[in-house]
Scaffold this motif. Sequence first.
Motif, PDB file in Angstrom:
ATOM      1  N   GLN A  96      21.441 -38.647  41.310  1.00  0.00           N
ATOM      2  CA  GLN A  96      22.028 -39.952  40.999  1.00  0.00           C
ATOM      3  C   GLN A  96      23.454 -39.803  40.491  1.00  0.00           C
ATOM      4  O   GLN A  96      24.327 -40.619  40.815  1.00  0.00           O
ATOM      5  CB  GLN A  96      21.168 -40.685  39.964  1.00  0.00           C
ATOM      6  N   HIS A  97      23.722 -38.772  39.700  1.00  0.00           N
ATOM      7  CA  HIS A  97      25.106 -38.511  39.275  1.00  0.00           C
ATOM      8  C   HIS A  97      25.982 -38.232  40.498  1.00  0.00           C
ATOM      9  O   HIS A  97      27.104 -38.744  40.599  1.00  0.00           O
ATOM     10  CB  HIS A  97      25.159 -37.312  38.332  1.00  0.00           C
TER      11      HIS A  97
ATOM     12  N   TYR B 229      25.513 -39.238  43.539  1.00  0.00           N
ATOM     13  CA  TYR B 229      25.697 -40.507  44.247  1.00  0.00           C
ATOM     14  C   TYR B 229      26.818 -41.331  43.624  1.00  0.00           C
ATOM     15  O   TYR B 229      27.719 -41.826  44.319  1.00  0.00           O
ATOM     16  CB  TYR B 229      24.389 -41.312  44.233  1.00  0.00           C
ATOM     17  N   ARG B 230      26.800 -41.441  42.307  1.00  0.00           N
ATOM     18  CA  ARG B 230      27.811 -42.279  41.653  1.00  0.00           C
ATOM     19  C   ARG B 230      29.198 -41.634  41.723  1.00  0.00           C
ATOM     20  O   ARG B 230      30.213 -42.346  41.805  1.00  0.00           O
ATOM     21  CB  ARG B 230      27.395 -42.568  40.210  1.00  0.00           C
ATOM     22  N   ILE B 231      29.256 -40.302  41.691  1.00  0.00           N
ATOM     23  CA  ILE B 231      30.545 -39.632  41.883  1.00  0.00           C
ATOM     24  C   ILE B 231      31.092 -39.972  43.267  1.00  0.00           C
ATOM     25  O   ILE B 231      32.278 -40.313  43.425  1.00  0.00           O
ATOM     26  CB  ILE B 231      30.389 -38.107  41.701  1.00  0.00           C
TER      27      ILE B 231
ATOM     28  N   ARG C  69      30.368 -42.568  45.104  1.00  0.00           N
ATOM     29  CA  ARG C  69      30.703 -43.995  45.168  1.00  0.00           C
ATOM     30  C   ARG C  69      32.030 -44.273  44.441  1.00  0.00           C
ATOM     31  O   ARG C  69      32.857 -45.047  44.934  1.00  0.00           O
ATOM     32  CB  ARG C  69      29.571 -44.825  44.566  1.00  0.00           C
ATOM     33  N   ASN C  70      32.219 -43.669  43.280  1.00  0.00           N
ATOM     34  CA  ASN C  70      33.486 -43.837  42.560  1.00  0.00           C
ATOM     35  C   ASN C  70      34.667 -43.403  43.422  1.00  0.00           C
ATOM     36  O   ASN C  70      35.714 -44.057  43.447  1.00  0.00           O
ATOM     37  CB  ASN C  70      33.473 -43.015  41.263  1.00  0.00           C
TER      38      ASN C  70
ATOM     39  N   ALA D  89      28.437 -32.667  40.017  1.00  0.00           N
ATOM     40  CA  ALA D  89      27.287 -33.213  39.293  1.00  0.00           C
ATOM     41  C   ALA D  89      26.585 -32.123  38.497  1.00  0.00           C
ATOM     42  O   ALA D  89      26.250 -32.306  37.315  1.00  0.00           O
ATOM     43  CB  ALA D  89      26.314 -33.873  40.272  1.00  0.00           C
TER      44      ALA D  89
ATOM     45  N   ALA E  80      36.410 -39.121  39.803  1.00  0.00           N
ATOM     46  CA  ALA E  80      35.103 -39.740  39.993  1.00  0.00           C
ATOM     47  C   ALA E  80      34.070 -39.159  39.047  1.00  0.00           C
ATOM     48  O   ALA E  80      33.220 -39.873  38.505  1.00  0.00           O
ATOM     49  CB  ALA E  80      34.662 -39.561  41.449  1.00  0.00           C
ATOM     50  N   ALA E  81      34.153 -37.836  38.816  1.00  0.00           N
ATOM     51  CA  ALA E  81      33.239 -37.188  37.870  1.00  0.00           C
ATOM     52  C   ALA E  81      33.569 -37.558  36.433  1.00  0.00           C
ATOM     53  O   ALA E  81      32.669 -37.771  35.604  1.00  0.00           O
ATOM     54  CB  ALA E  81      33.291 -35.676  38.057  1.00  0.00           C
TER      55      ALA E  81
ATOM     56  N   GLU F 116      32.182 -40.925  35.774  1.00  0.00           N
ATOM     57  CA  GLU F 116      30.736 -40.840  35.611  1.00  0.00           C
ATOM     58  C   GLU F 116      30.368 -40.232  34.255  1.00  0.00           C
ATOM     59  O   GLU F 116      29.369 -40.623  33.641  1.00  0.00           O
ATOM     60  CB  GLU F 116      30.139 -40.007  36.748  1.00  0.00           C
TER      61      GLU F 116
ATOM     62  N   GLU G  52      35.532 -46.773  33.705  1.00  0.00           N
ATOM     63  CA  GLU G  52      35.273 -47.204  35.081  1.00  0.00           C
ATOM     64  C   GLU G  52      36.299 -48.234  35.549  1.00  0.00           C
ATOM     65  O   GLU G  52      36.632 -48.295  36.735  1.00  0.00           O
ATOM     66  CB  GLU G  52      33.863 -47.780  35.186  1.00  0.00           C
TER      67      GLU G  52
END
Length: 286
Positions: A18-19, A21-23, A25-26, A50, A85-86, A89, A95
């Motif tokens: 999930q981390h 994924y969000r990296i 997406r960011n 991640a 992005a990291a 997160e 954000e």
Amino acid sequence: MSASLSIAGAEEVQKLRQHAYRIRRNALLMGEVQGQGYVGQALGVADVLAVAYFRHLKFRADDPEWEGRDRFLLSIGHYAIALYAALIEAGIVLESEIENYGSDDSILPMSGMATYTPGMEITGGSLGHGLGIGVGMALGLKRKGSDSYIYNLLSDGELNEGSTWEAAASASHWKLNNLIAIVDVNDQQADERSSKVLNYEPIADRWTAFGWETWRVNGNDLEELVRAFDSAVSSQSDKPRVIICDTLMGRGVPLLETREKTHFIRVDEDEWSLALKQLDDVYGIK
């Protein structure tokens, strides 16, 4: 393995997924702001980031310059969008800064600069210098009696640079077992495939010959990454460590995974929303 580090189970690997994924997406959201960016590299290295940030790095989101932190050095400055992005997160960068990416006076310039961004340890513009800086930092931490680690992300293209190998030799000489190099091998650089510009194989044997403990893994496989990072951190050797990560540029977005690519993946204006949708689909996000 240290007493504080438990073996990663399925639940933790899912959290790392999930981390990642969000990296990803960011990074796509920032790329959409400017209509460009090195999103191919960001998507490729997201799993590595991640595992580094959310399993191993010691940091304080509200105090990026905390003396006890581990230092993550981005030698490849054009990968800044990936590190931003990291950092978002991780809560080190807000954000809300995504919408300012690459704009005048933004704390997120398109190439990473330490004076602008919280959590950005070095300015990695000219390639081939990050590992040398990492050697100096690791040596300094050792002489201060610190138990912090230096992580240095560099690219396969940087293995063209003699300065990288001078630093590798120095790290071995000084027995810098607090230095962990991470090599992103995506076989892409500006002029041609990295392996055709200057062949780097057998890459693991070369690092071993320079006196490093060496692991080579699929850099898009979280379980392999966890095992390699855990082994590097828990090793009792006096050698520096390197984790060689074979990655796929565009990973997680099918239209970019399969696109003909070089150093830069072009994303057309109407493709950003499709890329985000495909990423959500890959991760099962509704």
